[in-house]
Design an enzyme around this catalytic site. Sequence first.
Site, PDB file in Angstrom:
ATOM      1  N   ASP A 118      17.043   1.579  -3.910  1.00  0.00           N
ATOM      2  CA  ASP A 118      17.216   1.979  -5.316  1.00  0.00           C
ATOM      3  C   ASP A 118      17.484   0.735  -6.151  1.00  0.00           C
ATOM      4  OD1 ASP A 118      17.931   3.014  -7.765  1.00  0.00           O
ATOM      5  OD2 ASP A 118      19.471   4.374  -6.982  1.00  0.00           O
ATOM      6  N   SER A 138      22.229  10.122 -10.127  1.00  0.00           N
ATOM      7  CA  SER A 138      21.694   9.411 -11.290  1.00  0.00           C
ATOM      8  C   SER A 138      22.537   9.733 -12.531  1.00  0.00           C
ATOM      9  CB  SER A 138      20.221   9.791 -11.458  1.00  0.00           C
ATOM     10  OG  SER A 138      19.581   8.929 -12.354  1.00  0.00           O
ATOM     11  N   ARG A 158       7.330   8.688 -19.504  1.00  0.00           N
ATOM     12  CA  ARG A 158       7.499   9.225 -18.153  1.00  0.00           C
ATOM     13  C   ARG A 158       6.902   8.289 -17.103  1.00  0.00           C
ATOM     14  NH1 ARG A 158      10.950  12.308 -15.326  1.00  0.00           N
ATOM     15  NH2 ARG A 158       9.946  13.656 -13.812  1.00  0.00           N
ATOM     16  N   HIS A 163      15.048   5.060  -6.134  1.00  0.00           N
ATOM     17  CA  HIS A 163      16.044   5.880  -6.827  1.00  0.00           C
ATOM     18  C   HIS A 163      15.851   7.367  -6.528  1.00  0.00           C
ATOM     19  CE1 HIS A 163      19.005   6.783  -9.848  1.00  0.00           C
ATOM     20  NE2 HIS A 163      18.159   7.526 -10.522  1.00  0.00           N
ATOM     21  N   ASP A 164      14.598   7.776  -6.383  1.00  0.00           N
ATOM     22  CA  ASP A 164      14.272   9.181  -6.094  1.00  0.00           C
ATOM     23  C   ASP A 164      14.904   9.697  -4.806  1.00  0.00           C
ATOM     24  OD1 ASP A 164      12.886  10.169  -8.204  1.00  0.00           O
ATOM     25  OD2 ASP A 164      10.888   9.908  -7.333  1.00  0.00           O
TER      26      ASP A 164
END
Lengths: 377, 377
Positions: free
Chosen positions: B319, B154, B224, B352-353
């Site tokens: 992602d 990232s 967040r 994405h994680d």
Amino acid sequence: MQKEANSVGLTATKTFTIPDKIHLESGIEFGPVQVAYETYGTLNENADNAILLLHALTGDAHAAGYHDEKDKKPGWWDDMVGPGKAFDTDKYFVISSNMLGGCSGTTGPCSINPDTGKPYGLSFPVITIEDAVKVQKRLVEFLGVKRLIVAGGSMGGMQALEWSISNADMVSAVIIIASTSRLSAQGIAFNAVGRNAILSDPNFNDGNYYDKEKQPEKGLAIARMVGHITYLCEESMHKKFGRRFQYSDRPNFDFNIDFQVESYLEHQGRTFVDRFDANSYLYITKAVDYFDLAQKHGSLKSAFEKTKARFLVISFTSDWLFPTSQSKEIVQALIKAGRDVSFCEIESPCGHDAFLLEFETQTKIVKSFLEKGEENV
Amino acid sequence: MQKEANSVGLTATKTFTIPDKIHLESGIEFGPVQVAYETYGTLNENADNAILLLHALTGDAHAAGYHDEKDKKPGWWDDMVGPGKAFDTDKYFVISSNMLGGCSGTTGPCSINPDTGKPYGLSFPVITIEDAVKVQKRLVEFLGVKRLIVAGGSMGGMQALEWSISNADMVSAVIIIASTSRLSAQGIAFNAVGRNAILSDPNFNDGNYYDKEKQPEKGLAIARMVGHITYLCEESMHKKFGRRFQYSDRPNFDFNIDFQVESYLEHQGRTFVDRFDANSYLYITKAVDYFDLAQKHGSLKSAFEKTKARFLVISFTSDWLFPTSQSKEIVQALIKAGRDVSFCEIESPCGHDAFLLEFETQTKIVKSFLEKGEENV
């Protein structure tokens, strides 16, 4: 107001008050309910040429034409409604109403509660898509309509689906555009962030802000910004804004607006608060979250077995909020239920917003679908 | 702390203060800068077996092992760092540092400005990825490193790319995971919403909240929540939460948490504010927004012509924040620039994680890439 040959011209929003109470899905008996609506075209003798248009999240009854000669913008689906247009007012009696819980004339949290003389605020009952449809049903009955076509994009498509199930005998055809039979977890998540922004705004004051000097504008603007990201798509954002700076050719090196896309979102947030109520945003997104036909009817096939209409389902290639896969779920369940369904995925770079923008292709498809019904009469 | 044979065990974050000022990309001379870092493994005699790990948006120097025997969780990339692991501490001297502008030991907006005796707040200069890399360079020089491999996921991948260009003579290999050479308009939009939520929080108080009773927790939590939607994907959200309710099998009919996905986001927001600083969130997202190698170097090919390293680029199928297409842009430009590049798209439902979760496949690919370099020595 631009003078166009195929405009419905000057229109006005009228109101109708339902004389008795509505039994809501939550179990509450609620009333009185006033409904804001507009109509275009004329109801025929058989009272079976009506088309009910169902608006998306923040829409209103003003679907077509102009309220005032000075208006710069027409109603939200003007490209689709008028003489010779997709929803042809020479042939059809077109109805559009503001949704229950809204803030544009239909009873919602900003309306005065007759028992207290004050706005409902959060004492307004939590409503569902089914409840909104119940209210619309009372309106079309009041207007003398016996049989109708229902059509809507996004949340409007949810209402059209609900109409086809809960009022199967009245509905001859259903047009569902960029919609879904149930909101995804990701969709709930985006709505939850928007609601959180409103609920966290200190000016929200538990929904009692109508007589206050300060309104929960910042929270509502953030909710709208999040929404707009989901209405566009990476492709459309790249085309519209790319990484271009708003005011110069280099970074500001501060926290003011740097990029065009930031300016766009800020503008969308800022202008939205002038036309929309924060409480309504909470109630309507919640109704959208709760919508789940398969959960309610056991399966999507079971849900559609209750319908008696022809269906047209339209999706857009770049819509990632209500993607084509979700339209296909609807189509497949309709086929399993033995229903007559047409499906079209329109190639578009406009994301979810395409249902408000890609009117040329939509017009061709909708016209062709409606003409098929006219032949069968 | 779980006792594992291949853990780096107990570790501690150390600090180093850069003796002179750093020339920032904005033109400002800034200092003093303290850097928080950890190291695992031993630097060899040639000082050329170092791997610098670069953390993502909200990471810190604590990449592996445990700070205390009572710790329940190890460092953020513990699955990848240790004896025999992808970043093998038996072979390599692994370094991890907190980014400039962060809030975990490296100088950032919450640090005390020695000129005033108070936290910098918004008087902290706006920084870029290039600035963060300049600080890291001073750290690795201080540690005696002569030649190194850089690796990050990232935002860490952005820093790895910047390292390969601005310190080409030092960098032998680059590992870029789930990253991009420039943030998309949609990425900027998500960051802008997060910053807006923080800036709109009345407790933000122009960044001067450190000595106040109330902190801008609500705004930071919303930022967040938005972030977490982009770190997951519709598929992973559907698997993790679906449309399941949190507390019962039916809707609440109120505005408390209804769905599991809402509870998840609320939890992520609430716990984040205990470990992260709102001002740091503004500064670091801004650095990410500004990152654009093609714009800075004329083209991506020109940027990579300045490099002298081997590259490994990894992306994940699900992602959508930094999608495979953006990794392919990097790969194609590296090929055009005549560089040695390996590329792998990993099939994953984690969004994405995935760079923090799919460690088994990543380990195989990274090990194989690093071993190729070891053969060439």
